[in-house]
Design a protein around this motif. Sequence first.
Motif, PDB file in Angstrom:
ATOM      1  N   ASN A  56     -31.114 -13.452  25.548  1.00 40.19           N
ATOM      2  CA  ASN A  56     -30.832 -12.457  24.509  1.00 40.19           C
ATOM      3  C   ASN A  56     -29.802 -11.495  25.066  1.00 40.19           C
ATOM      4  O   ASN A  56     -30.113 -10.574  25.832  1.00 40.19           O
ATOM      5  CB  ASN A  56     -32.118 -11.730  24.113  1.00 40.19           C
ATOM      6  CG  ASN A  56     -31.927 -10.882  22.872  1.00 40.19           C
ATOM      7  OD1 ASN A  56     -30.809 -10.726  22.379  1.00 40.19           O
ATOM      8  ND2 ASN A  56     -33.019 -10.322  22.370  1.00 40.19           N
ATOM      9  N   LYS A  78     -40.663 -15.136  19.982  1.00 39.41           N
ATOM     10  CA  LYS A  78     -39.563 -14.982  19.040  1.00 39.41           C
ATOM     11  C   LYS A  78     -39.756 -15.952  17.885  1.00 39.41           C
ATOM     12  O   LYS A  78     -39.986 -17.153  18.102  1.00 39.41           O
ATOM     13  CB  LYS A  78     -38.222 -15.265  19.734  1.00 39.41           C
ATOM     14  CG  LYS A  78     -37.012 -14.826  18.943  1.00 39.41           C
ATOM     15  CD  LYS A  78     -36.837 -13.324  18.990  1.00 39.41           C
ATOM     16  CE  LYS A  78     -35.566 -12.888  18.299  1.00 39.41           C
ATOM     17  NZ  LYS A  78     -35.424 -11.429  18.257  1.00 39.41           N
ATOM     18  N   THR A 108     -28.932  -9.927  14.907  1.00 43.47           N
ATOM     19  CA  THR A 108     -28.469  -9.867  16.297  1.00 43.47           C
ATOM     20  C   THR A 108     -26.958  -9.746  16.323  1.00 43.47           C
ATOM     21  O   THR A 108     -26.250 -10.364  15.516  1.00 43.47           O
ATOM     22  CB  THR A 108     -28.902 -11.120  17.067  1.00 43.47           C
ATOM     23  OG1 THR A 108     -28.404 -12.281  16.399  1.00 43.47           O
ATOM     24  CG2 THR A 108     -30.411 -11.206  17.172  1.00 43.47           C
ATOM     25  N   LEU A 154     -28.305 -15.745  19.904  1.00 43.72           N
ATOM     26  CA  LEU A 154     -29.398 -16.054  20.819  1.00 43.72           C
ATOM     27  C   LEU A 154     -29.149 -17.436  21.403  1.00 43.72           C
ATOM     28  O   LEU A 154     -28.870 -18.399  20.676  1.00 43.72           O
ATOM     29  CB  LEU A 154     -30.738 -16.031  20.082  1.00 43.72           C
ATOM     30  CG  LEU A 154     -31.174 -14.680  19.499  1.00 43.72           C
ATOM     31  CD1 LEU A 154     -32.417 -14.867  18.652  1.00 43.72           C
ATOM     32  CD2 LEU A 154     -31.437 -13.671  20.604  1.00 43.72           C
TER      33      LEU A 154
END
Length: 581
Positions: free
Chosen positions: A477, A513, A546, A550
């Motif tokens: 991450n 996650k 994000t 990822l």
Amino acid sequence: MLKKLDKIRFRGHKRDEFLDLAESPNASDTECGDEIPVKIPRTSARDNEELRDPAGPGTIIMASGVQDFNRTESDRLNEIKGHLEIALLEKHFLQEELRKLREETNAEMLRQELEKERQRRLELEQKVNEVLKARTEEVPAAQQPAKPQTQANGTGNLDKRSHTVCSRLQKWFCDKFGEYVEDFRFQPEENTVETEEPLSARRLTENMRRLKRGAKPVTNFVKNLSALSDWYSIYTSAIAFIIYMNAVWHGWAIPMFLFLAILRLSLNYLIARGWRIQWSIVPEVSEPMEPPKEDLTVSEKFQLVLDVAQKAQNLFGKMADILEKIKNLFMWVQPEITQKLYITLWAAFIASCFLPYRIIGLAMGLYAGIKFFLIDFIFKRCPRLRAKYDTPYIIWTSLPTDPQLKERSNATVSRRLQTAASRSYVGSSAPTGISKDEDTSRFHTTKRGNFHEVFNLSENERPLAVCENGWRCCLINRDRKMPTDYIRNGVLYVTENYLCFESSKSGSSKRNKVIKLTDITDIQKYKVLSVLPGSGMGIAVSTPSTQKPLVFGAMVHRDEAFETIFNQYVKITSASSSSES
């Protein structure tokens, strides 16, 4: 010399940029060389005024200090990279020197052994000469009194001739006997150390081609035999069947095979002399020969090694399966199969004791011909008959290998545990950490417990059949800066609607996650470091929540996981778009 190389390398790579894992931009298999903006530290207004003031005190010192401070981190990394390259060069030179020293030591051992053999030969020659001298001195001493008498009778010439002939015979006999004695002399075994060649891509490709060329006659012979059995050419197979059965009936099977071997050698002699003779039932297909490459890149060498390793793995696996099946056949692993072999051997033993060898050979030859030309042809065209009546094929396919036996034992143990658990918990709810699948009556669990409880999902969400045990990987991450949150090791699962990552560290469920497949905006194969060869072992998933994708890296089965995720993503998106329309 190393200092000069260091300076040259530092000057040549002064402006190169090395990606940091924490600050690397979005990269995939096709885009791995994006430029990186250099961060320049800010200076205060006071420092700027002092730098601008040419008459200020300590101007030269402050300017040099600012220049040292303004050295970017990429320059330092380039220096480290230069030192690493120099270290690799030193390692290569040391390996070459070590190989040369090994060759020299082996040569010294051979020289010492040669000197020992020379000394032994000289000693044996001295001993043989002494024995011959002693015998020649004894013979004249015994014949000295008879010399005057022989001269008087006129027979001295005959005695001399006989004496020379006898001495020559004795010398020849002693020489031959000494050679035979030396041949029968016991010597200690010599432990020769074979020098191993260094790994080379050119040598590897050459050995692969040599192996393919060497195995070509064997493969062609097997193809011709299978073509005869399959009646690829009806006339050729019919003629071969008639000739073989006639030879077996008259007892000429062995002479026929010897004549075929002589004929093959004769044809090879004519081919070596320049004749163009080529006969084959199956027409040969010319394969295009790839020209040898002089210089290979690092990625091509790495891919070549992977291809050779894959071929060797498959070859060794087939050989291991054959050997393990033969071992399990003779070790009574499956008694019902070995019992058939046991009865067949007893029947053959009794027949060999009471029947003459001519009848046994005739029966075996007739059975082999009918089996090869007729029975195998029928079984290959009718698979159901083969699965029911072809005993050798049934025995061979039903024989297990060692991994299959291990899987069977584990399956039986798990079944016993499940039956015991179901009996002990009849009428009660399922135990903690196990959720029963209503459709398939199977249990889907994770290391932390029940699947839908770990990821806080509905009970209908279960891993797909491809990833029931998940894929081991590490989640990168890049939005996080803490090392503990930046990289997490765990297992990746794919359900019908979600992409779930379970962290291997014990603790709260915040480390796990869960990504909804419909929220994914982009999926790409990813290579964490562009300097590594190959196409990488990671998958990059982009979502609106994000800033950076990822990355699920260090995946051994990367291609399988990517295809599964991508197909499920396409399936969900197409279903949602059709429902909206």
